[in-house]
Design an enzyme around this catalytic site. Structure first.
Site, PDB file in Angstrom:
ATOM      1  N   SER A 229       0.845  -1.192   0.000  1.00 60.16           N
ATOM      2  CA  SER A 229       0.000   0.000   0.000  1.00 60.16           C
ATOM      3  C   SER A 229       0.886   1.249   0.000  1.00 60.16           C
ATOM      4  CB  SER A 229      -0.943  -0.048   1.202  1.00 60.16           C
ATOM      5  OG  SER A 229      -1.962   0.911   1.085  1.00 60.16           O
ATOM      6  N   GLU A 347      -9.399  -4.549  -4.937  1.00 62.41           N
ATOM      7  CA  GLU A 347      -8.678  -3.580  -4.114  1.00 62.41           C
ATOM      8  C   GLU A 347      -9.591  -2.597  -3.383  1.00 62.41           C
ATOM      9  OE1 GLU A 347      -5.659  -3.485  -3.269  1.00 62.41           O
ATOM     10  OE2 GLU A 347      -4.355  -4.353  -4.786  1.00 62.41           O
ATOM     11  N   HIS A 460      -7.985  -5.211  -0.391  1.00 60.82           N
ATOM     12  CA  HIS A 460      -6.707  -4.518  -0.205  1.00 60.82           C
ATOM     13  C   HIS A 460      -5.987  -5.065   1.031  1.00 60.82           C
ATOM     14  CE1 HIS A 460      -3.917  -1.232  -0.829  1.00 60.82           C
ATOM     15  NE2 HIS A 460      -4.072  -0.806   0.409  1.00 60.82           N
TER      16      HIS A 460
END
EC number: 3.1.1.1
Length: 571
Positions: A229, A347, A460
Protein backbone atom coordinates in the site's frame (compact mmCIF):
# COMPACT_ATOMS: atom_id res chain seq x y z
CA UNK A 1 -0.71 -18.97 -21.35
CA UNK A 2 -4.00 -19.96 -19.72
CA UNK A 3 -2.59 -23.34 -18.68
CA UNK A 4 -3.30 -24.02 -15.02
CA UNK A 5 -0.25 -24.87 -12.95
CA UNK A 6 -1.16 -27.12 -10.04
CA UNK A 7 0.99 -27.18 -6.93
CA UNK A 8 0.80 -30.42 -4.98
CA UNK A 9 1.56 -30.81 -1.28
CA UNK A 10 4.70 -32.82 -1.92
CA UNK A 11 6.08 -30.11 -4.13
CA UNK A 12 5.50 -27.56 -1.40
CA UNK A 13 7.43 -29.62 1.10
CA UNK A 14 10.23 -29.69 -1.46
CA UNK A 15 9.96 -25.92 -1.86
CA UNK A 16 10.51 -25.36 1.85
CA UNK A 17 13.44 -27.78 2.04
CA UNK A 18 14.99 -26.25 -1.05
CA UNK A 19 14.75 -22.75 0.39
CA UNK A 20 16.00 -23.64 3.83
CA UNK A 21 18.90 -25.61 2.38
CA UNK A 22 19.19 -27.39 5.72
CA UNK A 23 17.24 -29.76 7.97
CA UNK A 24 13.99 -28.47 9.46
CA UNK A 25 15.43 -28.71 12.95
CA UNK A 26 17.52 -25.87 14.32
CA UNK A 27 21.20 -26.72 13.94
CA UNK A 28 22.65 -23.90 16.03
CA UNK A 29 22.74 -23.54 19.79
CA UNK A 30 19.47 -22.53 21.39
CA UNK A 31 20.06 -19.20 23.12
CA UNK A 32 17.02 -17.79 24.91
CA UNK A 33 18.47 -14.27 24.85
CA UNK A 34 20.69 -13.86 21.76
CA UNK A 35 23.08 -10.91 21.72
CA UNK A 36 24.62 -9.09 18.76
CA UNK A 37 27.15 -6.27 18.50
CA UNK A 38 26.15 -3.36 16.24
CA UNK A 39 28.25 -0.32 15.37
CA UNK A 40 26.37 1.61 18.06
CA UNK A 41 26.38 -0.96 20.84
CA UNK A 42 25.29 -4.43 21.90
CA UNK A 43 21.64 -5.56 21.75
CA UNK A 44 19.90 -8.46 23.46
CA UNK A 45 16.84 -9.99 21.82
CA UNK A 46 14.79 -13.13 22.28
CA UNK A 47 14.11 -16.36 20.43
CA UNK A 48 10.75 -17.44 19.06
CA UNK A 49 9.45 -20.55 17.40
CA UNK A 50 7.45 -20.93 14.21
CA UNK A 51 4.67 -23.41 13.54
CA UNK A 52 5.48 -26.32 11.24
CA UNK A 53 9.25 -26.32 11.84
CA UNK A 54 11.64 -26.67 14.77
CA UNK A 55 13.71 -23.81 13.41
CA UNK A 56 14.09 -20.92 15.85
CA UNK A 57 14.29 -17.24 15.00
CA UNK A 58 16.27 -14.55 16.83
CA UNK A 59 14.13 -11.44 17.23
CA UNK A 60 15.51 -7.98 18.03
CA UNK A 61 12.89 -5.26 18.52
CA UNK A 62 13.24 -1.49 18.69
CA UNK A 63 16.85 -0.99 17.57
CA UNK A 64 17.44 2.76 16.99
CA UNK A 65 18.68 3.77 13.54
CA UNK A 66 18.33 7.54 14.07
CA UNK A 67 18.16 10.06 16.88
CA UNK A 68 14.71 10.94 18.27
CA UNK A 69 13.34 13.68 15.95
CA UNK A 70 12.31 16.02 18.77
CA UNK A 71 12.28 19.78 19.33
CA UNK A 72 14.23 21.61 16.62
CA UNK A 73 14.72 18.30 14.79
CA UNK A 74 10.98 17.92 14.22
CA UNK A 75 10.37 18.19 10.44
CA UNK A 76 14.12 17.72 9.79
CA UNK A 77 15.92 14.89 8.05
CA UNK A 78 16.97 12.16 10.51
CA UNK A 79 20.34 12.27 12.26
CA UNK A 80 22.38 9.09 12.93
CA UNK A 81 21.61 7.38 16.23
CA UNK A 82 23.98 7.82 19.15
CA UNK A 83 25.91 4.87 20.64
CA UNK A 84 24.94 3.42 24.02
CA UNK A 85 26.76 1.80 26.89
CA UNK A 86 26.17 -1.76 28.05
CA UNK A 87 23.61 -4.10 26.49
CA UNK A 88 20.38 -2.63 25.13
CA UNK A 89 17.21 -4.64 25.69
CA UNK A 90 15.64 -5.43 22.32
CA UNK A 91 13.12 -8.03 23.44
CA UNK A 92 9.91 -5.98 23.71
CA UNK A 93 7.82 -4.12 21.15
CA UNK A 94 8.78 -0.44 20.71
CA UNK A 95 6.25 2.41 20.59
CA UNK A 96 4.66 3.21 17.25
CA UNK A 97 5.38 6.56 15.65
CA UNK A 98 2.93 9.19 16.86
CA UNK A 99 -0.45 8.72 15.14
CA UNK A 100 -4.19 8.63 15.66
CA UNK A 101 -4.63 5.25 17.33
CA UNK A 102 -8.32 5.23 16.43
CA UNK A 103 -7.41 5.30 12.74
CA UNK A 104 -4.78 2.61 13.32
CA UNK A 105 -7.41 0.45 14.99
CA UNK A 106 -9.51 0.35 11.80
CA UNK A 107 -6.72 -1.54 10.01
CA UNK A 108 -7.53 -4.62 12.07
CA UNK A 109 -10.00 -5.47 9.33
CA UNK A 110 -7.19 -6.30 6.89
CA UNK A 111 -7.44 -10.00 7.76
CA UNK A 112 -9.27 -11.16 10.83
CA UNK A 113 -10.40 -8.30 13.06
CA UNK A 114 -7.26 -8.43 15.21
CA UNK A 115 -4.83 -5.57 15.68
CA UNK A 116 -2.10 -5.08 18.24
CA UNK A 117 -2.11 -1.47 19.44
CA UNK A 118 1.22 -0.37 20.86
CA UNK A 119 2.01 2.83 22.73
CA UNK A 120 2.89 5.88 20.61
CA UNK A 121 5.83 8.28 20.74
CA UNK A 122 7.77 10.76 18.63
CA UNK A 123 10.84 8.81 19.72
CA UNK A 124 10.08 6.01 17.28
CA UNK A 125 12.83 5.75 14.67
CA UNK A 126 13.63 2.11 15.29
CA UNK A 127 13.64 -1.15 13.38
CA UNK A 128 13.13 -4.83 14.13
CA UNK A 129 15.35 -7.70 12.94
CA UNK A 130 14.27 -11.34 12.50
CA UNK A 131 17.09 -13.79 11.76
CA UNK A 132 17.19 -17.62 11.68
CA UNK A 133 18.80 -18.67 14.97
CA UNK A 134 21.43 -20.95 13.46
CA UNK A 135 22.69 -18.30 11.02
CA UNK A 136 26.18 -17.26 12.14
CA UNK A 137 27.37 -13.67 11.85
CA UNK A 138 28.67 -12.89 8.39
CA UNK A 139 26.95 -15.88 6.78
CA UNK A 140 25.41 -13.69 4.11
CA UNK A 141 21.69 -14.50 4.03
CA UNK A 142 19.50 -12.30 1.79
CA UNK A 143 18.01 -9.32 3.62
CA UNK A 144 14.39 -8.23 3.17
CA UNK A 145 13.51 -4.76 4.49
CA UNK A 146 9.76 -4.20 4.96
CA UNK A 147 8.12 -0.76 4.89
CA UNK A 148 4.58 -0.82 6.29
CA UNK A 149 1.57 0.87 4.74
CA UNK A 150 -1.21 2.93 6.28
CA UNK A 151 -1.76 5.91 3.94
CA UNK A 152 1.41 7.53 5.37
CA UNK A 153 -0.57 8.35 8.53
CA UNK A 154 -0.78 5.07 10.49
CA UNK A 155 1.13 1.82 10.97
CA UNK A 156 3.85 0.11 12.97
CA UNK A 157 6.85 -2.09 12.21
CA UNK A 158 5.93 -4.60 14.92
CA UNK A 159 2.53 -5.23 13.30
CA UNK A 160 4.47 -7.29 10.74
CA UNK A 161 5.98 -10.32 12.45
CA UNK A 162 8.87 -11.44 10.24
CA UNK A 163 9.63 -14.67 12.12
CA UNK A 164 7.87 -17.12 9.77
CA UNK A 165 9.28 -15.48 6.64
CA UNK A 166 12.78 -15.58 8.14
CA UNK A 167 12.47 -19.23 9.18
CA UNK A 168 10.87 -20.65 6.06
CA UNK A 169 12.66 -18.39 3.58
CA UNK A 170 16.11 -18.53 5.21
CA UNK A 171 16.39 -14.75 5.06
CA UNK A 172 16.98 -11.90 7.49
CA UNK A 173 13.84 -9.76 7.75
CA UNK A 174 13.98 -6.11 8.86
CA UNK A 175 10.82 -4.09 9.55
CA UNK A 176 11.15 -0.31 9.68
CA UNK A 177 9.31 2.55 11.35
CA UNK A 178 9.16 6.04 9.91
CA UNK A 179 7.51 9.31 10.91
CA UNK A 180 3.88 9.56 9.85
CA UNK A 181 1.32 12.21 8.96
CA UNK A 182 2.19 15.84 9.61
CA UNK A 183 5.34 14.83 11.52
CA UNK A 184 6.59 12.72 8.63
CA UNK A 185 5.57 14.69 5.57
CA UNK A 186 4.82 18.32 6.47
CA UNK A 187 6.48 20.69 3.99
CA UNK A 188 6.65 24.43 3.41
CA UNK A 189 8.31 23.82 0.07
CA UNK A 190 11.56 25.52 1.09
CA UNK A 191 14.56 25.04 3.38
CA UNK A 192 12.52 25.57 6.55
CA UNK A 193 10.64 22.29 6.06
CA UNK A 194 11.61 20.61 2.77
CA UNK A 195 9.35 17.62 3.48
CA UNK A 196 9.86 13.89 2.90
CA UNK A 197 11.29 13.36 6.39
CA UNK A 198 9.38 10.07 6.76
CA UNK A 199 10.84 8.90 3.45
CA UNK A 200 14.32 9.92 4.60
CA UNK A 201 13.76 7.89 7.77
CA UNK A 202 13.48 4.79 5.56
CA UNK A 203 16.66 5.78 3.72
CA UNK A 204 18.43 6.15 7.09
CA UNK A 205 17.23 2.67 8.06
CA UNK A 206 18.69 1.28 4.82
CA UNK A 207 22.02 2.93 5.66
CA UNK A 208 21.85 1.23 9.08
CA UNK A 209 21.33 -2.09 7.28
CA UNK A 210 24.45 -1.52 5.19
CA UNK A 211 26.49 -0.82 8.32
CA UNK A 212 25.02 -3.37 10.72
CA UNK A 213 23.22 -6.30 9.12
CA UNK A 214 26.26 -8.59 8.75
CA UNK A 215 26.45 -9.46 12.49
CA UNK A 216 22.81 -10.59 12.24
CA UNK A 217 23.73 -12.98 9.42
CA UNK A 218 22.61 -10.75 6.55
CA UNK A 219 24.29 -9.96 3.24
CA UNK A 220 24.58 -6.19 2.78
CA UNK A 221 25.06 -6.78 -0.95
CA UNK A 222 21.73 -8.61 -1.29
CA UNK A 223 19.07 -6.29 0.12
CA UNK A 224 15.47 -6.37 -1.08
CA UNK A 225 13.12 -3.55 -0.14
CA UNK A 226 9.43 -4.45 -0.05
CA UNK A 227 6.26 -2.77 1.10
CA UNK A 228 2.50 -2.74 0.82
CA UNK A 229 0.00 0.00 0.00
CA UNK A 230 1.60 3.34 1.03
CA UNK A 231 4.70 1.30 1.90
CA UNK A 232 4.77 0.26 -1.75
CA UNK A 233 4.65 3.92 -2.70
CA UNK A 234 7.76 4.51 -0.60
CA UNK A 235 9.50 1.48 -2.13
CA UNK A 236 8.85 2.69 -5.68
CA UNK A 237 10.00 6.14 -4.55
CA UNK A 238 13.30 4.62 -3.41
CA UNK A 239 13.80 3.35 -6.96
CA UNK A 240 13.38 6.87 -8.32
CA UNK A 241 15.27 8.84 -5.67
CA UNK A 242 18.99 9.59 -6.01
CA UNK A 243 19.37 9.64 -2.20
CA UNK A 244 18.72 5.86 -2.06
CA UNK A 245 21.36 4.90 -4.63
CA UNK A 246 23.28 1.75 -3.76
CA UNK A 247 21.24 0.91 -0.66
CA UNK A 248 19.20 -1.98 -2.13
CA UNK A 249 19.36 -4.47 -4.98
CA UNK A 250 15.78 -5.64 -5.62
CA UNK A 251 12.33 -4.20 -4.95
CA UNK A 252 8.81 -5.49 -4.32
CA UNK A 253 5.62 -3.44 -4.18
CA UNK A 254 2.27 -4.86 -3.08
CA UNK A 255 -0.76 -2.76 -4.10
CA UNK A 256 0.90 0.63 -4.11
CA UNK A 257 3.26 2.81 -6.18
CA UNK A 258 4.36 6.43 -5.98
CA UNK A 259 2.32 7.41 -9.05
CA UNK A 260 -0.90 6.71 -7.12
CA UNK A 261 -3.03 9.89 -7.22
CA UNK A 262 -2.47 12.09 -4.18
CA UNK A 263 0.64 10.34 -2.85
CA UNK A 264 3.09 13.07 -3.94
CA UNK A 265 2.70 16.83 -4.39
CA UNK A 266 4.69 19.50 -6.21
CA UNK A 267 2.99 22.41 -4.42
CA UNK A 268 2.94 21.81 -0.63
CA UNK A 269 2.45 25.42 0.51
CA UNK A 270 -1.40 25.50 0.47
CA UNK A 271 -1.55 22.43 2.73
CA UNK A 272 1.10 23.95 5.01
CA UNK A 273 -1.04 27.08 5.34
CA UNK A 274 -4.13 25.00 6.13
CA UNK A 275 -2.25 23.14 8.87
CA UNK A 276 -0.85 26.36 10.33
CA UNK A 277 -4.23 28.09 10.36
CA UNK A 278 -5.87 25.09 12.02
CA UNK A 279 -3.24 25.00 14.76
CA UNK A 280 -3.14 28.78 15.34
CA UNK A 281 0.30 29.34 13.80
CA UNK A 282 1.44 31.99 11.34
CA UNK A 283 0.45 31.07 7.81
CA UNK A 284 2.48 33.73 6.00
CA UNK A 285 6.09 33.13 7.07
CA UNK A 286 7.54 29.62 6.61
CA UNK A 287 10.15 30.23 9.32
CA UNK A 288 7.57 31.39 11.89
CA UNK A 289 5.22 28.59 10.88
CA UNK A 290 7.81 25.88 11.46
CA UNK A 291 8.98 27.41 14.74
CA UNK A 292 5.40 27.53 16.01
CA UNK A 293 4.64 23.94 14.98
CA UNK A 294 7.86 22.73 16.62
CA UNK A 295 6.63 24.12 19.92
CA UNK A 296 3.26 22.35 19.78
CA UNK A 297 2.67 19.08 21.60
CA UNK A 298 2.92 16.19 19.17
CA UNK A 299 -0.55 14.94 20.13
CA UNK A 300 -2.04 18.31 19.19
CA UNK A 301 -0.59 18.01 15.69
CA UNK A 302 -1.74 14.43 15.18
CA UNK A 303 -5.13 14.43 16.92
CA UNK A 304 -6.60 17.71 15.67
CA UNK A 305 -10.17 16.89 14.61
CA UNK A 306 -10.06 19.53 11.89
CA UNK A 307 -7.10 17.71 10.30
CA UNK A 308 -8.46 14.19 10.87
CA UNK A 309 -8.97 13.26 7.20
CA UNK A 310 -5.96 15.16 5.88
CA UNK A 311 -3.57 13.34 3.57
CA UNK A 312 0.11 14.26 3.93
CA UNK A 313 1.88 13.47 0.66
CA UNK A 314 5.50 13.16 -0.33
CA UNK A 315 6.97 16.30 -1.89
CA UNK A 316 8.78 17.00 -5.17
CA UNK A 317 11.54 18.95 -3.43
CA UNK A 318 14.30 19.02 -6.04
CA UNK A 319 16.61 16.78 -4.01
CA UNK A 320 14.91 13.65 -2.71
CA UNK A 321 12.68 13.80 -5.79
CA UNK A 322 14.36 16.10 -8.34
CA UNK A 323 11.25 15.99 -10.55
CA UNK A 324 7.79 14.44 -10.45
CA UNK A 325 7.74 10.61 -10.52
CA UNK A 326 6.21 10.60 -14.00
CA UNK A 327 8.99 12.84 -15.31
CA UNK A 328 11.63 10.67 -13.67
CA UNK A 329 10.08 7.53 -15.14
CA UNK A 330 10.04 9.04 -18.62
CA UNK A 331 13.65 10.24 -18.36
CA UNK A 332 14.82 6.91 -16.85
CA UNK A 333 17.48 8.20 -14.42
CA UNK A 334 16.39 5.67 -11.80
CA UNK A 335 17.97 2.59 -10.23
CA UNK A 336 17.59 -0.42 -12.52
CA UNK A 337 16.89 -3.35 -10.21
CA UNK A 338 14.77 -6.50 -10.56
CA UNK A 339 11.20 -5.64 -9.58
CA UNK A 340 8.30 -7.78 -8.39
CA UNK A 341 4.99 -5.96 -8.15
CA UNK A 342 1.30 -6.56 -8.22
CA UNK A 343 -2.25 -5.95 -7.07
CA UNK A 344 -5.21 -7.78 -5.56
CA UNK A 345 -8.35 -8.52 -7.55
CA UNK A 346 -10.76 -6.51 -5.37
CA UNK A 347 -8.68 -3.58 -4.11
CA UNK A 348 -11.49 -1.14 -3.44
CA UNK A 349 -14.07 -3.61 -2.22
CA UNK A 350 -14.35 -3.12 1.55
CA UNK A 351 -11.29 -2.10 3.61
CA UNK A 352 -10.55 1.22 1.89
CA UNK A 353 -14.23 2.23 1.47
CA UNK A 354 -14.76 1.46 5.15
CA UNK A 355 -11.83 3.66 6.10
CA UNK A 356 -13.21 6.44 3.91
CA UNK A 357 -16.73 6.09 5.35
CA UNK A 358 -18.22 5.03 2.01
CA UNK A 359 -19.77 1.63 2.77
CA UNK A 360 -23.28 2.99 3.34
CA UNK A 361 -23.10 5.20 0.25
CA UNK A 362 -21.92 2.26 -1.84
CA UNK A 363 -24.98 0.20 -0.90
CA UNK A 364 -27.24 2.74 -2.62
CA UNK A 365 -24.74 4.12 -5.11
CA UNK A 366 -26.12 6.53 -7.69
CA UNK A 367 -24.47 8.00 -10.77
CA UNK A 368 -24.42 11.38 -9.02
CA UNK A 369 -22.71 9.87 -5.95
CA UNK A 370 -20.11 8.22 -8.14
CA UNK A 371 -19.42 11.46 -9.99
CA UNK A 372 -19.18 13.54 -6.81
CA UNK A 373 -16.79 11.13 -5.07
CA UNK A 374 -14.59 10.73 -8.14
CA UNK A 375 -14.33 14.43 -9.03
CA UNK A 376 -11.26 15.20 -6.85
CA UNK A 377 -9.22 12.28 -8.18
CA UNK A 378 -10.24 12.94 -11.79
CA UNK A 379 -9.26 16.58 -11.29
CA UNK A 380 -5.83 15.46 -10.07
CA UNK A 381 -5.52 13.42 -13.27
CA UNK A 382 -6.22 16.54 -15.38
CA UNK A 383 -9.57 15.28 -16.63
CA UNK A 384 -11.66 18.35 -17.61
CA UNK A 385 -14.91 18.65 -15.59
CA UNK A 386 -16.91 18.45 -18.80
CA UNK A 387 -15.42 15.00 -19.52
CA UNK A 388 -15.84 13.46 -16.07
CA UNK A 389 -19.35 12.14 -16.77
CA UNK A 390 -17.93 10.37 -19.83
CA UNK A 391 -15.43 8.51 -17.64
CA UNK A 392 -18.10 7.51 -15.12
CA UNK A 393 -20.48 6.34 -17.84
CA UNK A 394 -17.70 4.23 -19.34
CA UNK A 395 -17.71 2.16 -16.13
CA UNK A 396 -21.46 2.24 -15.52
CA UNK A 397 -22.44 1.22 -19.03
CA UNK A 398 -26.17 0.55 -19.19
CA UNK A 399 -26.39 -0.72 -15.60
CA UNK A 400 -29.12 0.94 -13.59
CA UNK A 401 -29.49 -1.03 -10.35
CA UNK A 402 -27.61 -0.03 -7.19
CA UNK A 403 -25.60 -3.26 -6.94
CA UNK A 404 -24.24 -2.91 -10.47
CA UNK A 405 -23.38 0.73 -9.81
CA UNK A 406 -21.58 -0.27 -6.62
CA UNK A 407 -19.52 -2.83 -8.53
CA UNK A 408 -18.74 -0.28 -11.24
CA UNK A 409 -17.64 2.21 -8.58
CA UNK A 410 -15.36 -0.38 -6.96
CA UNK A 411 -13.78 -1.21 -10.32
CA UNK A 412 -13.31 2.46 -11.17
CA UNK A 413 -11.66 3.34 -7.84
CA UNK A 414 -9.50 0.21 -7.86
CA UNK A 415 -8.29 1.07 -11.35
CA UNK A 416 -7.63 4.75 -10.65
CA UNK A 417 -5.81 4.33 -7.34
CA UNK A 418 -3.99 1.02 -7.75
CA UNK A 419 -4.35 -0.99 -10.96
CA UNK A 420 -3.58 1.67 -13.57
CA UNK A 421 -0.66 3.27 -11.67
CA UNK A 422 0.88 -0.16 -10.99
CA UNK A 423 0.64 -1.35 -14.60
CA UNK A 424 1.95 1.98 -15.88
CA UNK A 425 4.89 1.83 -13.46
CA UNK A 426 5.59 -1.75 -14.57
CA UNK A 427 5.73 -0.68 -18.20
CA UNK A 428 8.21 2.11 -17.49
CA UNK A 429 10.45 -0.29 -15.58
CA UNK A 430 10.22 -2.92 -18.30
CA UNK A 431 11.05 -0.41 -21.02
CA UNK A 432 14.10 0.75 -19.05
CA UNK A 433 15.48 -2.79 -19.05
CA UNK A 434 14.62 -3.80 -15.48
CA UNK A 435 13.38 -7.39 -15.06
CA UNK A 436 9.75 -7.12 -13.91
CA UNK A 437 7.47 -9.82 -12.50
CA UNK A 438 3.80 -8.86 -12.14
CA UNK A 439 1.05 -10.63 -10.19
CA UNK A 440 -2.64 -10.44 -9.37
CA UNK A 441 -3.52 -11.98 -6.01
CA UNK A 442 -6.97 -13.57 -6.31
CA UNK A 443 -7.60 -15.63 -3.16
CA UNK A 444 -10.25 -14.60 -0.62
CA UNK A 445 -8.88 -15.55 2.84
CA UNK A 446 -11.24 -17.84 4.73
CA UNK A 447 -10.98 -15.52 7.75
CA UNK A 448 -12.95 -12.89 5.81
CA UNK A 449 -16.11 -14.85 6.64
CA UNK A 450 -15.98 -13.38 10.16
CA UNK A 451 -15.74 -9.73 9.20
CA UNK A 452 -16.51 -9.09 5.51
CA UNK A 453 -19.49 -9.72 3.22
CA UNK A 454 -19.42 -12.78 0.97
CA UNK A 455 -19.03 -10.66 -2.18
CA UNK A 456 -15.61 -9.35 -1.09
CA UNK A 457 -12.82 -11.16 -2.95
CA UNK A 458 -9.11 -10.41 -2.43
CA UNK A 459 -9.47 -7.09 -0.63
CA UNK A 460 -6.71 -4.52 -0.20
CA UNK A 461 -3.95 -6.00 1.97
CA UNK A 462 -5.25 -9.57 1.78
CA UNK A 463 -1.95 -10.91 0.42
CA UNK A 464 0.06 -9.79 3.45
CA UNK A 465 -0.77 -12.74 5.70
CA UNK A 466 0.40 -15.15 3.00
CA UNK A 467 3.64 -13.30 2.27
CA UNK A 468 4.51 -13.16 5.99
CA UNK A 469 3.50 -16.75 6.72
CA UNK A 470 0.50 -15.84 8.86
CA UNK A 471 -0.62 -19.49 9.27
CA UNK A 472 2.74 -20.30 10.90
CA UNK A 473 3.11 -17.40 13.36
CA UNK A 474 3.26 -18.47 17.00
CA UNK A 475 1.86 -15.19 18.32
CA UNK A 476 -1.79 -15.52 17.37
CA UNK A 477 -2.53 -11.98 18.55
CA UNK A 478 -0.40 -10.66 15.69
CA UNK A 479 -2.15 -8.62 13.01
CA UNK A 480 -1.25 -11.13 10.29
CA UNK A 481 -1.60 -14.33 12.35
CA UNK A 482 -3.87 -16.76 10.52
CA UNK A 483 -4.29 -19.81 12.80
CA UNK A 484 -7.60 -20.78 11.18
CA UNK A 485 -6.02 -21.07 7.72
CA UNK A 486 -7.11 -24.11 5.72
CA UNK A 487 -4.54 -26.63 4.51
CA UNK A 488 -4.91 -25.11 1.06
CA UNK A 489 -4.15 -21.66 2.47
CA UNK A 490 -1.12 -22.94 4.38
CA UNK A 491 0.25 -24.31 1.13
CA UNK A 492 -0.47 -21.03 -0.64
CA UNK A 493 1.44 -19.17 2.07
CA UNK A 494 4.40 -21.55 1.76
CA UNK A 495 4.45 -20.98 -1.99
CA UNK A 496 4.31 -17.20 -1.71
CA UNK A 497 7.01 -17.09 0.96
CA UNK A 498 9.14 -19.24 -1.33
CA UNK A 499 8.51 -16.98 -4.34
CA UNK A 500 9.18 -13.74 -2.45
CA UNK A 501 12.37 -15.01 -0.81
CA UNK A 502 13.67 -16.68 -3.97
CA UNK A 503 13.23 -13.34 -5.71
CA UNK A 504 15.13 -11.69 -2.84
CA UNK A 505 17.89 -14.26 -3.26
CA UNK A 506 18.21 -14.25 -7.07
CA UNK A 507 16.12 -11.45 -8.57
CA UNK A 508 13.75 -14.05 -10.06
CA UNK A 509 10.76 -15.75 -8.35
CA UNK A 510 11.18 -18.88 -10.46
CA UNK A 511 12.75 -22.16 -9.41
CA UNK A 512 12.15 -25.79 -10.39
CA UNK A 513 10.00 -26.36 -7.31
CA UNK A 514 7.76 -23.32 -7.86
CA UNK A 515 4.94 -22.48 -10.30
CA UNK A 516 6.28 -20.90 -13.52
CA UNK A 517 6.09 -17.10 -13.29
CA UNK A 518 6.50 -15.41 -16.69
CA UNK A 519 8.43 -12.16 -16.88
CA UNK A 520 6.40 -9.02 -17.63
CA UNK A 521 7.71 -8.22 -21.11
CA UNK A 522 6.09 -6.75 -24.22
CA UNK A 523 3.51 -9.58 -24.11
CA UNK A 524 2.68 -8.43 -20.56
CA UNK A 525 2.36 -11.87 -19.04
CA UNK A 526 1.82 -12.12 -15.30
CA UNK A 527 0.93 -14.64 -12.58
CA UNK A 528 -2.58 -15.06 -11.18
CA UNK A 529 -1.87 -16.09 -7.59
CA UNK A 530 -4.33 -18.64 -6.26
CA UNK A 531 -4.13 -22.07 -4.65
CA UNK A 532 -4.05 -23.16 -8.30
CA UNK A 533 -1.95 -20.41 -9.95
CA UNK A 534 -1.87 -19.78 -13.67
CA UNK A 535 -0.26 -17.39 -16.11
CA UNK A 536 -2.32 -14.56 -17.52
CA UNK A 537 -1.69 -11.96 -20.18
CA UNK A 538 -2.58 -8.27 -20.58
CA UNK A 539 -3.99 -7.57 -17.11
CA UNK A 540 -7.39 -5.80 -17.44
CA UNK A 541 -6.45 -5.06 -21.03
CA UNK A 542 -9.52 -3.06 -22.08
CA UNK A 543 -9.39 -0.78 -19.04
CA UNK A 544 -5.63 -0.28 -19.24
CA UNK A 545 -6.08 0.75 -22.87
CA UNK A 546 -8.90 3.12 -21.90
CA UNK A 547 -6.70 4.96 -19.39
CA UNK A 548 -3.46 4.92 -21.37
CA UNK A 549 -4.80 5.59 -24.88
CA UNK A 550 -8.54 6.19 -25.28
CA UNK A 551 -9.09 8.76 -22.53
CA UNK A 552 -5.91 10.81 -23.26
CA UNK A 553 -6.98 10.92 -26.91
CA UNK A 554 -10.48 12.10 -25.99
CA UNK A 555 -9.06 14.76 -23.67
CA UNK A 556 -6.72 15.97 -26.40
CA UNK A 557 -9.64 16.18 -28.84
CA UNK A 558 -11.69 18.10 -26.27
CA UNK A 559 -8.89 20.62 -25.72
CA UNK A 560 -8.52 21.05 -29.48
CA UNK A 561 -12.24 21.75 -29.82
CA UNK A 562 -12.02 24.34 -27.04
CA UNK A 563 -9.05 25.95 -28.76
CA UNK A 564 -10.85 26.03 -32.11
CA UNK A 565 -13.99 27.47 -30.50
CA UNK A 566 -11.98 30.24 -28.83
CA UNK A 567 -10.26 31.01 -32.11
CA UNK A 568 -13.66 31.37 -33.81
CA UNK A 569 -14.89 33.65 -31.02
CA UNK A 570 -11.82 35.86 -31.37
CA UNK A 571 -12.43 36.43 -35.09
Amino acid sequence: MERAVRVESGVLVGVVCLLLACPATATGPEVAQPEVDTTLGRVRGRQVGVKGTDRLVNVFLGIPFAQPPLGPDRFSAPHPAQPWEGVRDASTAPPMCLQDVESMNSSRFVLNGKQQIFSVSEDCLVLNVYSPAEVPAGSGRPVMVWVHGGALITGAATSYDGSALAAYGDVVVVTVQYRLGVLGFFSTGDEHAPGNQGFLDVVAALRWVQENIAPFGGDLNCVTVFGGSAGGSIISGLVLSPVAAGLFHRAITQSGVITTPGIIDSHPWPLAQKIANTLACSSSSPAEMVQCLQQKEGEELVLSKKLKNTIYPLTVDGTVFPKSPKELLKEKPFHSVPFLMGVNNHEFSWLIPRGWGLLDTMEQMSREDMLAISTPVLTSLDVPPEMMPTVIDEYLGSNSDAQAKCQAFQEFMGDVFINVPTVSFSRYLRDSGSPVFFYEFQHRPSSFAKIKPAWVKADHGAEGAFVFGGPFLMDESSRLAFPEATEEEKQLSLTMMAQWTHFARTGDPNSKALPPWPQFNQAEQYLEINPVPRAGQKFREAWMQFWSETLPSKIQQWHQKQKNRKAQEDL
